[in-house]
Design a protein around this motif. Structure first.
Motif, short mmCIF file in Angstrom:
data_model
loop_
_atom_site.label_atom_id
_atom_site.label_comp_id
_atom_site.label_asym_id
_atom_site.label_seq_id
_atom_site.Cartn_x
_atom_site.Cartn_y
_atom_site.Cartn_z
N LYS A 1 -27.01 7.73 30.38
CA LYS A 1 -28.01 6.72 30.99
C LYS A 1 -27.88 5.50 29.96
CE LYS A 1 -32.97 6.26 31.00
NZ LYS A 1 -34.15 6.87 30.26
N ASP A 2 -27.88 5.69 28.85
CA ASP A 2 -27.97 4.36 27.92
C ASP A 2 -26.54 3.72 28.13
OD1 ASP A 2 -30.19 5.52 26.68
OD2 ASP A 2 -29.16 6.75 25.49
N ARG A 3 -25.74 3.91 28.72
CA ARG A 3 -24.44 3.05 28.86
C ARG A 3 -24.68 2.46 30.49
NH1 ARG A 3 -19.01 6.16 26.94
NH2 ARG A 3 -19.82 6.70 24.90
N VAL A 4 -25.73 2.69 30.99
CA VAL A 4 -25.94 1.89 32.25
C VAL A 4 -26.68 0.59 31.96
CG1 VAL A 4 -26.92 2.00 34.75
CG2 VAL A 4 -26.15 4.28 33.63
N PRO A 5 -26.34 -0.55 32.42
CA PRO A 5 -26.89 -1.65 32.10
C PRO A 5 -28.14 -1.83 32.90
CG PRO A 5 -24.78 -2.30 32.65
CD PRO A 5 -24.94 -0.67 32.77
N LYS A 6 -29.37 -2.35 32.13
CA LYS A 6 -30.77 -2.73 32.84
C LYS A 6 -30.64 -3.54 34.25
CE LYS A 6 -33.15 -1.05 29.34
NZ LYS A 6 -32.78 0.20 29.01
N ASN A 7 -29.53 -4.10 34.24
CA ASN A 7 -29.43 -4.82 35.66
C ASN A 7 -28.66 -4.18 36.58
OD1 ASN A 7 -27.24 -5.36 34.20
ND2 ASN A 7 -26.75 -7.68 34.93
N VAL B 1 -22.88 -3.44 38.70
CA VAL B 1 -23.34 -4.79 37.88
C VAL B 1 -22.28 -5.78 38.48
CG1 VAL B 1 -23.79 -5.80 35.88
CG2 VAL B 1 -24.32 -3.54 35.89
#
Length: 109
Positions: free
Chosen positions: A11-17, A61
């Motif tokens: 989850k933490d490697r998925v960019p917010k955008n 992305v």
């Protein structure tokens, strides 16, 4: 009848955008295990039927594909020993007349 397939990723490697969308011209995919390919070529190599290629959802992305739901995740979001939160993506889809007519992507941790 629905077909179900699941993937897991960090989850933490998925960019917010990052967004869930269908493929577009120019999309590229960094394969799990390394190497980059045009998404079109990757889908052909994975033997994804032509009629499904334009409707299968992807996590992206810009033109970088992070996951092809029901097929594979990118090297960029793989789970490893540093992963704190694993996110699971389940796709349920229905194929009729050689095309995906409905799909649902369910994300949960």
């Amino acid at each position: 009848e629905f077909i179900e397939k699941s993937l897991k990723f960090d989850k933490d490697r998925v960019p917010k955008n990052a967004v869930i969308r269908n493929r577009k011209d120019g999309d590229v995919f960094k394969k799990f295990g390394g190497g980059t390919k045009k998404l079109k070529d990757f889908l052909i190599d994975k033997k994804v039927p032509r009629y499904s290629r334009d409707t299968i959802p992807v996590l992206a992305v810009e033109n970088q594909i992070l996951a092809v739901f029901g097929v594979e995740i990118s090297e960029d979001i793989k789970v490893d020993e540093t992963t704190k939160t694993t996110l699971y993506a389940k796709i349920l889809y229905e194929e009729q007349l050689k095309r995906i007519t409905k799909f649902f992507v369910i994300l949960f941790s």
